[in-house]
Design an enzyme around this catalytic site. Structure first.
Site, mmCIF file in Angstrom:
data_model
loop_
_atom_site.group_PDB
_atom_site.id
_atom_site.type_symbol
_atom_site.label_atom_id
_atom_site.label_comp_id
_atom_site.label_asym_id
_atom_site.label_seq_id
_atom_site.Cartn_x
_atom_site.Cartn_y
_atom_site.Cartn_z
ATOM 1 N N ALA A 59 18.106 -0.012 15.440
ATOM 2 C CA ALA A 59 18.763 0.153 16.723
ATOM 3 C C ALA A 59 20.274 0.264 16.360
ATOM 4 C CB ALA A 59 18.626 -0.933 17.565
ATOM 5 N N GLY A 117 14.527 -1.750 14.445
ATOM 6 C CA GLY A 117 13.692 -0.384 15.346
ATOM 7 C C GLY A 117 13.381 0.527 14.503
ATOM 8 N N GLU A 121 9.929 -0.278 13.433
ATOM 9 C CA GLU A 121 9.329 -0.246 14.820
ATOM 10 C C GLU A 121 8.724 0.914 15.107
ATOM 11 O OE1 GLU A 121 12.118 -2.846 16.699
ATOM 12 O OE2 GLU A 121 10.492 -4.302 17.278
ATOM 13 N N GLU A 174 16.154 -8.273 12.004
ATOM 14 C CA GLU A 174 16.911 -8.526 13.211
ATOM 15 C C GLU A 174 17.598 -9.802 13.149
ATOM 16 O OE1 GLU A 174 14.410 -6.504 13.060
ATOM 17 O OE2 GLU A 174 14.224 -4.958 14.648
HETATM 18 C C1 TC6 Z 1 17.357 -3.762 15.800
HETATM 19 O O1 TC6 Z 1 16.815 -2.460 15.009
HETATM 20 C C2 TC6 Z 1 16.968 -4.181 17.173
HETATM 21 C C3 TC6 Z 1 15.973 -3.359 17.775
HETATM 22 C C4 TC6 Z 1 15.523 -3.702 19.027
HETATM 23 C C5 TC6 Z 1 14.750 -2.665 19.796
HETATM 24 C C6 TC6 Z 1 15.408 -1.229 20.087
HETATM 25 N N1 TC6 Z 1 23.905 0.597 13.913
HETATM 26 O O2 TC6 Z 1 26.082 -1.076 5.337
HETATM 27 P P1 TC6 Z 1 26.564 0.038 5.073
HETATM 28 C C7 TC6 Z 1 26.791 1.609 9.993
HETATM 29 S S1 TC6 Z 1 18.616 -4.211 15.144
HETATM 30 C C8 TC6 Z 1 25.305 1.035 13.994
HETATM 31 O O3 TC6 Z 1 27.943 0.344 4.571
HETATM 32 P P2 TC6 Z 1 24.761 0.682 2.891
HETATM 33 C C9 TC6 Z 1 27.871 0.763 9.393
HETATM 34 O O4 TC6 Z 1 28.736 -0.220 10.240
HETATM 35 C C10 TC6 Z 1 19.298 -3.590 13.890
HETATM 36 N N2 TC6 Z 1 25.781 1.251 12.675
HETATM 37 O O5 TC6 Z 1 25.756 1.255 4.126
HETATM 38 C C11 TC6 Z 1 28.800 1.345 8.408
HETATM 39 O O6 TC6 Z 1 29.680 1.994 9.292
HETATM 40 P P3 TC6 Z 1 31.237 2.197 8.560
HETATM 41 C C12 TC6 Z 1 18.213 -3.611 12.660
HETATM 42 C C13 TC6 Z 1 25.209 1.028 11.486
HETATM 43 O O7 TC6 Z 1 24.440 1.914 2.441
HETATM 44 C C14 TC6 Z 1 27.652 2.618 7.955
HETATM 45 O O8 TC6 Z 1 26.647 2.605 8.802
HETATM 46 N N3 TC6 Z 1 18.816 -2.942 11.359
HETATM 47 C C15 TC6 Z 1 24.024 0.344 11.599
HETATM 48 O O9 TC6 Z 1 25.431 -0.378 2.229
HETATM 49 C C16 TC6 Z 1 27.211 2.247 6.675
HETATM 50 O O10 TC6 Z 1 26.562 0.955 6.357
HETATM 51 C C17 TC6 Z 1 19.777 -3.746 10.643
HETATM 52 O O11 TC6 Z 1 20.258 -4.565 10.815
HETATM 53 C C18 TC6 Z 1 23.337 0.322 12.810
HETATM 54 N N4 TC6 Z 1 21.856 -0.289 12.677
HETATM 55 O O12 TC6 Z 1 23.678 0.130 3.649
HETATM 56 C C19 TC6 Z 1 20.422 -2.729 9.531
HETATM 57 N N5 TC6 Z 1 23.655 0.347 10.111
HETATM 58 O O13 TC6 Z 1 31.095 3.263 7.434
HETATM 59 C C20 TC6 Z 1 21.698 -2.759 9.454
HETATM 60 C C21 TC6 Z 1 24.759 0.584 9.559
HETATM 61 O O14 TC6 Z 1 32.015 2.883 9.812
HETATM 62 N N6 TC6 Z 1 22.358 -1.746 8.242
HETATM 63 N N7 TC6 Z 1 25.719 1.042 10.439
HETATM 64 O O15 TC6 Z 1 31.517 0.924 8.247
HETATM 65 C C22 TC6 Z 1 22.232 -2.232 6.996
HETATM 66 O O16 TC6 Z 1 21.635 -3.275 6.572
HETATM 67 C C23 TC6 Z 1 22.689 -1.281 6.113
HETATM 68 O O17 TC6 Z 1 23.794 -0.844 6.906
HETATM 69 C C24 TC6 Z 1 22.046 -0.285 5.302
HETATM 70 C C25 TC6 Z 1 22.803 0.723 4.577
HETATM 71 C C26 TC6 Z 1 20.897 -0.898 4.505
HETATM 72 C C27 TC6 Z 1 21.137 0.534 6.323
#
Ligand code: TC6
Length: 698
Positions: A63, A102, A105, A125
């Protein structure tokens, strides 16, 4: 069919491609685009199968976290997932990079999944204080069985494509996501494979339905370390619902759990921590586009506890290290400890059996500082006195190659002074690792007066590369973390003089969620170190001195503020310590009073926050969130409380400023007077977070 989601047709195969950098998160535009493209592809009579894939570096990473906590923007994801799962035409998710939250999912609502070799799949999550809210807790147990599903959902760590294949989460490993997905789709069409709707497939739930202990045992093992956290337990309940209830009822339960968590303080704090960690990697005041210098080889000076731990961190990331000591004996000891450390981890199953040999193979132990000559980055981890540091940096100036970044791992010394002994202060900075350095994630990157922007960028980039969380700080005694900790230590000690006991203070601090209280931490570090340093500086600390005079140096002597049974690290309250404190107070003519737990908590936390305000005012930290990152990753601050500055905003700065003024008067301690910045923000009814918002707007 909008800017970010496109539909193409390769004869009978429709390809839906998401292109929403950086990570294809499920923003409103992406959700809407998926829905529209799927609808059109399903309606197109020429289309026999649909592939969902992503452009850029990754499949959908979840998400869009920035949307949480704001009014929901239509369309919801659920509509798209129902449309896809009910599709009469097979839909194939073609995954590369990370299919997370998501994102996974969405893939689970498809009929088939394929992934590239290096792809990772997970439902992380819980790490954001949430549970999967789009069917993940119901579909994943049906795809892989409840045992692995619980591990992925309650633990939050992703699995590899190979593991996903083994457990039936994906059908095939493919070369490229789009081409591999398309080839697989053609196969499904040619073989007329039946649609696999996870919703309707309970076969992998049968064993747990018959014997629920399969599930409860897995949950118990995973929640053991989840003290204080809400999300892992709620997530486990939702997976339980997949076993106990029909699919649609399970979905309802999941939704209820998700909505409760998404508005909880814990999840707000955990989402804040996620963005703070990423923000900390952006260095204030460094021109955009400043490139890091290449780092192919690292030299570390000193094979002691810190040097060894740092060397292991680089080897773990596959970076070759030259580890330098002054003599063969010290070198042999240091190499031996690392070897044992790796072997113990391998024996526990923490790393593969061949990893110790591989990683030790990357560490070359040598004697003599001249061996730094090939290193692009040198990290000094020698004895913590200025004279020794200066001697080492004088030698580094002589032997290190031009352009090498020269870092000191000092925990409090002045980097400007160290840089001055070299002819290249622009290359000198601090990289303050935390013990044990191969485990702790924080690295304070200390920017000195003359540190060049690209040297700083190099240190931040390499810290991230070795899986550390870097935070840039300025030069001052103790930098950010230890400088704030010193304020807590001072109050902890004062509380003993007023009538509190070590175990009472520690219990309040651990109940708050810290891994250890100040006295147990003192026992672990060794009380003799502070005692010696006080003696050198002619300072007295009556209770701590009396303990050391009685030979109580902490865990290493089996007694300190607590007593320890042989071979155990469990801190046991000791009546002898109580007696010793009583006698000291009597001798000094101090009166004991009952100190409440509320007062202890305020006096443990608020002086640190006050110091944090001074640190911000002096520009030692650029952002309140950088301070929080330091406490989260260097001192075990509970993630669900976001960090000291975030916590302060939750409590209210006016309350904190008032209480500090009160304690300053009550305990006759002017150092507790609120810092000017704290006073000003409190008077204006503002938060620390407002400073970051202001800086961003500027
Ligand atoms: C969910 O899905 C719930 C669902 C419920 C039903 C709908 N959203 O980490 P990096 C940005 S909960 C918005 O440096 P990497 C991050 O802030 C979510 N922004 O890169 C950064 O921005 P900046 C479940 C996001 O290559 C840029 O992207 N998912 C999101 O070291 C690069 O990120 C997670 O918890 C996001 N979801 O790692 C995954 N994700 O450049 C969370 C990233 O402006 N994300 N950004 O600073 C991660 O674990 C890691 O970002 C990665 C990439 C493994 C995807």
């Amino acid at each position: 069919m909008n800017e970010v989601v496109k539909l193409e047709r390769h004869d009978a195969i429709a390809i839906v491609t998401i292109n929403s950098p950086p990570v294809n998160a499920l923003s409103a535009a992406v959700r809407g685009g998926i829905f529209e493209c799927m609808k059109a592809a399903i309606a197109d009579p020429e289309v026999k199968a649909i592939v969902l894939t992503c452009g850029g570096r990754t499949f959908i990473a979840g998400a869009d976290i920035t949307e949480f906590g704001k009014p929901p923007k239509p369309p919801g994801l659920q509509e798209a997932l129902v449309l896809m799962e009910n599709s009469p035409k097979p839909i194939i998710a073609a995954i590369h990079g990370t299919a997370l939250g998501g994102g996974l999912e969405v893939a689970l609502a498809c009929h088939y999944r394929v992934a590239t070799k290096e792809a990772k799949l997970g439902l992380p999550e819980v790490k954001l204080g949430l549970l999967p809210g789009a069917g993940g807790t119901q579909r994943l147990p049906r795809a892989v069985g409840p045992e692995l599903a619980v591990k992925m959902i309650v633990g939050g760590d992703p699995i590899s494509a190979a593991e996903a294949l083994k457990h039936g989460l994906i059908e095939e490993i493919v070369e490229g996501p789009a081409s591999g997905g398309e080839a697989f789709a053609r196969k499904v069409v040619a073989e007329k494979r039946p649609l696999r709707r996870l919703r309707d497939d309970d076969s992998k739930l049968k064993a747990a339905k018959a014997d629920r202990s399969i599930f409860t045992n897995a949950v118990a093992a995973l929640t053991k370390k989840a003290r204080g956290l809400e999300a892992p337990f709620a997530a486990a309940d939702a997976v339980g619902a997949a076993i106990d209830l029909p699919f649609d009822e399970g979905l309802k339960k999941e939704r209820e759990g998700f909505l409760k968590l998404v508005s909880s303080d814990q999840s707000k704090a955990q989402r804040y921590a996620f963005f703070s960690e990423r923000e900390a990697a952006k260095i204030a005041g460094v021109p955009e586009g400043t490139k890091a210098r290449p780092v192919e080889r690292v030299a570390i000076i000193g094979a002691g506890t810190m040097g060894g731990g740092i060397a292991m961190s680089f080897a773990n990331a596959g970076i070759p290290v030259t580890l330098i000591e002054t003599g063969e004996e010290q070198l042999k000891r240091g190499m031996g400890i690392m070897q044992k450390n790796y072997e113990a981890t391998a024996a526990r199953g923490g790393i593969p059996a061949d990893a110790p040999a591989k990683r030790m193979g990357l560490i070359t132990g040598v004697v003599g500082l001249e061996n730094v000559k090939d290193a692009d980055l040198v990290i000094e981890a020698v004895f913590e006195t200025m004279a020794v540091k200066k001697e080492v940096f004088t030698a580094l100036d002589k032997f290190a190659k031009k352009g090498a970044v020269l870092a000191s791992n000092t925990s409090y010394l002045n980097i400007d002074e160290i840089a001055k002994v070299t002819s290249r202060p622009q290359d000198v900075l601090g990289m303050h690792f935390f013990s044990p350095a191969n485990v702790m994630k924080l690295c304070e990157i200390v920017r000195a007066d003359k540190t060049a922007p690209d040297a700083l960028t190099t240190a931040v980039a390499i810290a991230r590369k070795i899986a550390k969380v870097p935070a840039v700080v300025g030069v001052c005694d103790g930098f950010v973390g230890n400088r704030m900790l010193a304020q807590r230590g001072k109050q902890a000690e004062k509380l003993l003089f007023e009538g509190a006991l070590p175990q009472q203070v520690d219990a309040v601090v651990t109940k708050f969620g810290m891994p250890m209280g100040p006295f147990a931490m003192g026992d672990l570090a060794g009380l003799d170190i502070g005692w010696r340093s006080r003696k050198d500086r002619g300072i007295k600390s009556e209770i701590a001195d009396a303990l050391c005079e009685a030979g109580r140096f902490g865990q290493k002597t089996g007694k300190g503020y607590y007593k320890y049974e042989a071979g155990s690290r469990a801190a046991l309250p000791d009546p002898e310590v109580e007696k010793l404190i009583d006698e000291t107070l009597q001798r000094l003519g101090r009166k004991k009073r009952v100190v409440s737990d509320d007062e202890i908590l305020e006096r443990m936390m608020y002086p640190m926050i006050n110091e944090g305000a001074r640190i911000l005012e002096e520009g030692i930290a650029a952002r309140p969130s950088d301070i929080d990152v330091i406490w989260l990753y260097g001192y075990g601050w509970p993630i669900y409380r976001g960090g000291p500055m975030f916590y302060a905003d939750q409590v209210g700065l006016k309350h904190i400023a008032d209480r500090l003024s009160y304690y300053a008067k009550e305990t006759n301690d002017p150092s507790l007077e609120p810092a000017p910045l704290l006073k000003r923000l409190a008077a204006e009814g503002k938060t620390f977070a407002s400073l970051a918002e202001k800086a961003k707007a500027a």
